[in-house]
Write a protein that holds these residues in place. Sequence first.
Motif, PDB file in Angstrom:
ATOM      1  N   ARG A  29       0.794  -1.231   0.000  1.00  0.00           N
ATOM      2  CA  ARG A  29       0.000   0.000   0.000  1.00  0.00           C
ATOM      3  C   ARG A  29       0.828   1.284   0.000  1.00  0.00           C
ATOM      4  O   ARG A  29       0.303   2.344  -0.284  1.00  0.00           O
ATOM      5  N   ASN A  30       2.081   1.208   0.347  1.00  0.00           N
ATOM      6  CA  ASN A  30       2.905   2.411   0.457  1.00  0.00           C
ATOM      7  C   ASN A  30       3.388   2.828  -0.931  1.00  0.00           C
ATOM      8  O   ASN A  30       4.113   2.078  -1.593  1.00  0.00           O
ATOM      9  N   PRO A  31       3.025   4.057  -1.385  1.00  0.00           N
ATOM     10  CA  PRO A  31       3.411   4.478  -2.742  1.00  0.00           C
ATOM     11  C   PRO A  31       4.921   4.549  -2.965  1.00  0.00           C
ATOM     12  O   PRO A  31       5.386   4.327  -4.075  1.00  0.00           O
ATOM     13  N   LEU A  32       5.683   4.853  -1.928  1.00  0.00           N
ATOM     14  CA  LEU A  32       7.138   4.910  -2.089  1.00  0.00           C
ATOM     15  C   LEU A  32       7.714   3.509  -2.303  1.00  0.00           C
ATOM     16  O   LEU A  32       8.593   3.311  -3.136  1.00  0.00           O
ATOM     17  N   LEU A  33       7.207   2.554  -1.542  1.00  0.00           N
ATOM     18  CA  LEU A  33       7.711   1.183  -1.665  1.00  0.00           C
ATOM     19  C   LEU A  33       7.182   0.483  -2.912  1.00  0.00           C
ATOM     20  O   LEU A  33       7.841  -0.412  -3.439  1.00  0.00           O
ATOM     21  N   LYS A  34       6.001   0.881  -3.383  1.00  0.00           N
ATOM     22  CA  LYS A  34       5.439   0.268  -4.594  1.00  0.00           C
ATOM     23  C   LYS A  34       6.360   0.452  -5.793  1.00  0.00           C
ATOM     24  O   LYS A  34       6.381  -0.368  -6.695  1.00  0.00           O
ATOM     25  N   ARG A  35       7.115   1.548  -5.782  1.00  0.00           N
ATOM     26  CA  ARG A  35       8.038   1.813  -6.891  1.00  0.00           C
ATOM     27  C   ARG A  35       9.228   0.858  -6.879  1.00  0.00           C
ATOM     28  O   ARG A  35       9.828   0.602  -7.897  1.00  0.00           O
ATOM     29  N   VAL A 163       9.806   1.327  11.523  1.00  0.00           N
ATOM     30  CA  VAL A 163       8.834   2.234  12.143  1.00  0.00           C
ATOM     31  C   VAL A 163       8.630   3.470  11.264  1.00  0.00           C
ATOM     32  O   VAL A 163       7.488   3.916  11.070  1.00  0.00           O
ATOM     33  N   LEU A 164       9.702   4.006  10.707  1.00  0.00           N
ATOM     34  CA  LEU A 164       9.578   5.159   9.807  1.00  0.00           C
ATOM     35  C   LEU A 164       8.760   4.815   8.558  1.00  0.00           C
ATOM     36  O   LEU A 164       7.934   5.619   8.111  1.00  0.00           O
ATOM     37  N   ILE A 165       8.981   3.637   8.020  1.00  0.00           N
ATOM     38  CA  ILE A 165       8.204   3.212   6.850  1.00  0.00           C
ATOM     39  C   ILE A 165       6.733   3.061   7.240  1.00  0.00           C
ATOM     40  O   ILE A 165       5.834   3.472   6.498  1.00  0.00           O
ATOM     41  N   TYR A 166       6.487   2.488   8.401  1.00  0.00           N
ATOM     42  CA  TYR A 166       5.111   2.325   8.878  1.00  0.00           C
ATOM     43  C   TYR A 166       4.435   3.688   9.044  1.00  0.00           C
ATOM     44  O   TYR A 166       3.295   3.886   8.618  1.00  0.00           O
ATOM     45  N   LEU A 167       5.145   4.634   9.636  1.00  0.00           N
ATOM     46  CA  LEU A 167       4.589   5.976   9.826  1.00  0.00           C
ATOM     47  C   LEU A 167       4.330   6.671   8.488  1.00  0.00           C
ATOM     48  O   LEU A 167       3.330   7.380   8.332  1.00  0.00           O
TER      49      LEU A 167
END
Length: 186
Positions: A29-35, A163-167
């Motif tokens: 769901r995270n747009p930064l990680l989706k890339r 935790v930063l990625i989760y936030l």
Amino acid sequence: PWAWYVSRASGLVAFIFLWLTILLGLSIRNPLLKRIIAPIYSFGFHVFTAGSAVFWVLVHGTSLLFDKFIGFGLKDVALPYFSQSGSVNVNYLALGIMAFYMMVIMTITSYLKRHLNFWVWRILHFLHPLAFIFVVIHGYSIGTDMKNIWVAGTFLFSSAFLVLIYLSSLFFVILNRMRKDVSNLK
């Protein structure tokens, strides 16, 4: 002391698999990680790593049954707050046991996702931040390898990074909801 070595190694391997599981779950769901991580591939690997984490936690707990120094029985590693062992803080041990049960619930429900109501599955998956926090406290507080500065530093840095990625994921969820609310007002 083979049991002690197996317990230490399997605990660290379980942490790595849990860390990967959460990272892959967030990447869906995270747009930064989706890339970086394609969601279509990450879900299957996410479920696999979750099962692997549970397996290694089982090895971790089971190996402690063979450690003569600690003297754990089955109830010591299976029931939170049961252990009377003076060699381990019972509160930190309980966090590890409770995290294990949360991991089992999340893993089983991931395999059964298509048979469950979406909201039931979603609510159960909100256990993952709590389980991760429990694991970090458990591992850092009673993990004997945490005396090594490199292991402890890697453990804490990787936890903080997650935790930063989760936030950031929470930020994007809130941002998307705000955008929807604004577009509904027009």
